[in-house]
Design a protein around this motif. Structure first.
Motif, PDB file in Angstrom:
ATOM      1  N   GLY A  82       9.345  34.686  52.297  1.00 49.10           N
ATOM      2  CA  GLY A  82      10.189  35.349  53.292  1.00 49.10           C
ATOM      3  C   GLY A  82       9.440  35.917  54.490  1.00 49.10           C
ATOM      4  N   GLN A  83       8.155  35.634  54.606  1.00 46.80           N
ATOM      5  CA  GLN A  83       7.352  36.115  55.737  1.00 46.80           C
ATOM      6  C   GLN A  83       6.853  34.926  56.551  1.00 46.80           C
ATOM      7  N   GLU A  84       6.532  35.188  57.810  1.00 46.07           N
ATOM      8  CA  GLU A  84       6.000  34.154  58.687  1.00 46.07           C
ATOM      9  C   GLU A  84       4.565  34.520  59.051  1.00 46.07           C
ATOM     10  N   VAL A 131      16.904  28.622  49.440  1.00 38.13           N
ATOM     11  CA  VAL A 131      17.482  28.902  50.750  1.00 38.13           C
ATOM     12  C   VAL A 131      16.663  29.994  51.435  1.00 38.13           C
ATOM     13  N   SER A 132      16.343  29.770  52.710  1.00 33.13           N
ATOM     14  CA  SER A 132      15.592  30.753  53.488  1.00 33.13           C
ATOM     15  C   SER A 132      16.092  30.723  54.928  1.00 33.13           C
ATOM     16  N   GLU A 133      16.602  31.850  55.411  1.00 33.43           N
ATOM     17  CA  GLU A 133      17.038  31.931  56.812  1.00 33.43           C
ATOM     18  C   GLU A 133      15.872  31.663  57.756  1.00 33.43           C
ATOM     19  N   LEU A 134      14.708  32.208  57.430  1.00 37.58           N
ATOM     20  CA  LEU A 134      13.522  32.030  58.264  1.00 37.58           C
ATOM     21  C   LEU A 134      13.118  30.556  58.324  1.00 37.58           C
ATOM     22  N   ALA A 135      13.081  29.878  57.182  1.00 41.62           N
ATOM     23  CA  ALA A 135      12.741  28.455  57.166  1.00 41.62           C
ATOM     24  C   ALA A 135      13.825  27.629  57.862  1.00 41.62           C
ATOM     25  N   ALA A 136      15.075  28.037  57.754  1.00 42.63           N
ATOM     26  CA  ALA A 136      16.176  27.320  58.404  1.00 42.63           C
ATOM     27  C   ALA A 136      16.009  27.321  59.920  1.00 42.63           C
ATOM     28  N   ARG A 137      15.447  28.386  60.481  1.00 39.04           N
ATOM     29  CA  ARG A 137      15.201  28.437  61.932  1.00 39.04           C
ATOM     30  C   ARG A 137      14.231  27.348  62.375  1.00 39.04           C
ATOM     31  N   SER A 141      14.926  24.390  55.548  1.00 38.67           N
ATOM     32  CA  SER A 141      15.579  25.024  54.409  1.00 38.67           C
ATOM     33  C   SER A 141      16.779  24.201  53.961  1.00 38.67           C
ATOM     34  N   VAL A 142      17.007  24.190  52.671  1.00 36.74           N
ATOM     35  CA  VAL A 142      18.227  23.594  52.132  1.00 36.74           C
ATOM     36  C   VAL A 142      19.384  24.554  52.394  1.00 36.74           C
ATOM     37  N   GLU A 143      20.599  24.033  52.319  1.00 35.88           N
ATOM     38  CA  GLU A 143      21.776  24.880  52.520  1.00 35.88           C
ATOM     39  C   GLU A 143      22.158  25.620  51.245  1.00 35.88           C
ATOM     40  N   ARG A 144      21.839  24.994  50.101  1.00 32.44           N
ATOM     41  CA  ARG A 144      22.057  25.672  48.816  1.00 32.44           C
ATOM     42  C   ARG A 144      20.931  25.286  47.866  1.00 32.44           C
ATOM     43  N   GLU A 145      20.557  26.201  47.017  1.00 33.11           N
ATOM     44  CA  GLU A 145      19.433  25.992  46.109  1.00 33.11           C
ATOM     45  C   GLU A 145      19.666  24.780  45.221  1.00 33.11           C
ATOM     46  N   THR A 146      18.589  24.019  44.998  1.00 36.36           N
ATOM     47  CA  THR A 146      18.672  22.836  44.148  1.00 36.36           C
ATOM     48  C   THR A 146      17.308  22.518  43.548  1.00 36.36           C
ATOM     49  N   THR A 147      17.328  21.813  42.439  1.00 39.22           N
ATOM     50  CA  THR A 147      16.093  21.290  41.852  1.00 39.22           C
ATOM     51  C   THR A 147      15.980  19.794  42.101  1.00 39.22           C
ATOM     52  N   SER A 148      16.929  19.226  42.818  1.00 39.01           N
ATOM     53  CA  SER A 148      16.956  17.797  43.097  1.00 39.01           C
ATOM     54  C   SER A 148      16.316  17.491  44.448  1.00 39.01           C
TER      55      SER A 148
END
Length: 177
Positions: A82-84, A131-137, A141-148
């Motif tokens: 969660g940090q940059e 899911v990470s808002e920071l990574a989404a920027r 980031s994925v939209e929902r958590e997954t192991t696939s």
């Protein structure tokens, strides 16, 4: 020898130059060389990644095994827990198993990052794409958590050809002269 470069597919030691090896193009996720053939190295994975500005090494994730990253050239941003954190040439990142992370190239030229990871993560690899808002920027980031992995990379890879093995492209790695 494959049509895209040298592939070593036996047991025992070998030497291969990254420029002569087979590479994989992941489109918006850059290109990388694994040095592996059909048989993966049993204990250690290693990749040389070439990322253009804005390209991520993958999607934000955590996994059971430890990983290490060494930036050889260019600038990147590390998104970790969660940090940059800004990275530049010769910065090394160690991620113990369970650390959420991703690296994205920034700056005005390609970044070259060596990635090393332990194998033996267990069934399904033990990777969780979170899911990470920071990574989404940064588009990582994925939209929902997954192991696939197929689900995590579905949108990124939908326009890519089935086989993404390519030859080394002149200029990906710096000249040593």
């Amino acid at each position: 020898m494959s049509k895209n470069g040298l592939v070593v597919d036996g047991e025992g030691w070998f030497v291969v130059n990254a420029r002569d090896s087979r590479w994989r193009s992941e489109g918006p996720l850059g290109s990388y060389c694994t040095f592996e053939g059909k048989r993966r190295f049993p204990q250690l994975g290693i990749n040389v990644n070439v990322l253009e500005p804005g390209q991520a090494m993958g999607m934000y994730h955590r996994e059971r095994a430890q990983e290490g990253f060494l930036v050889l050239a260019g600038e990147c941003v590390l998104i970790v827990e969660g940090q940059e954190r800004r990275l530049e040439s010769w910065d090394f990142v160690h991620c113990p198993g369970g650390t959420e992370h991703i690296i994205v190239a920034t700056g005005d030229r390609a970044a070259i990052v060596v990635a090393v990871g332990a194998r033996g993560r267990g069934v399904g690899g033990g990777v969780v794409y979170t899911v990470s808002e920071l990574a989404a920027r940064h588009g990582a980031s994925v939209e929902r958590e997954t192991t696939s992995a197929a689900e995590a990379y579905e949108k990124v890879r939908e326009d890519l050809p089935r086989s993404r093995w390519v030859e080394y492209r002149e200029g990906w790695l710096p000249d040593d002269n």
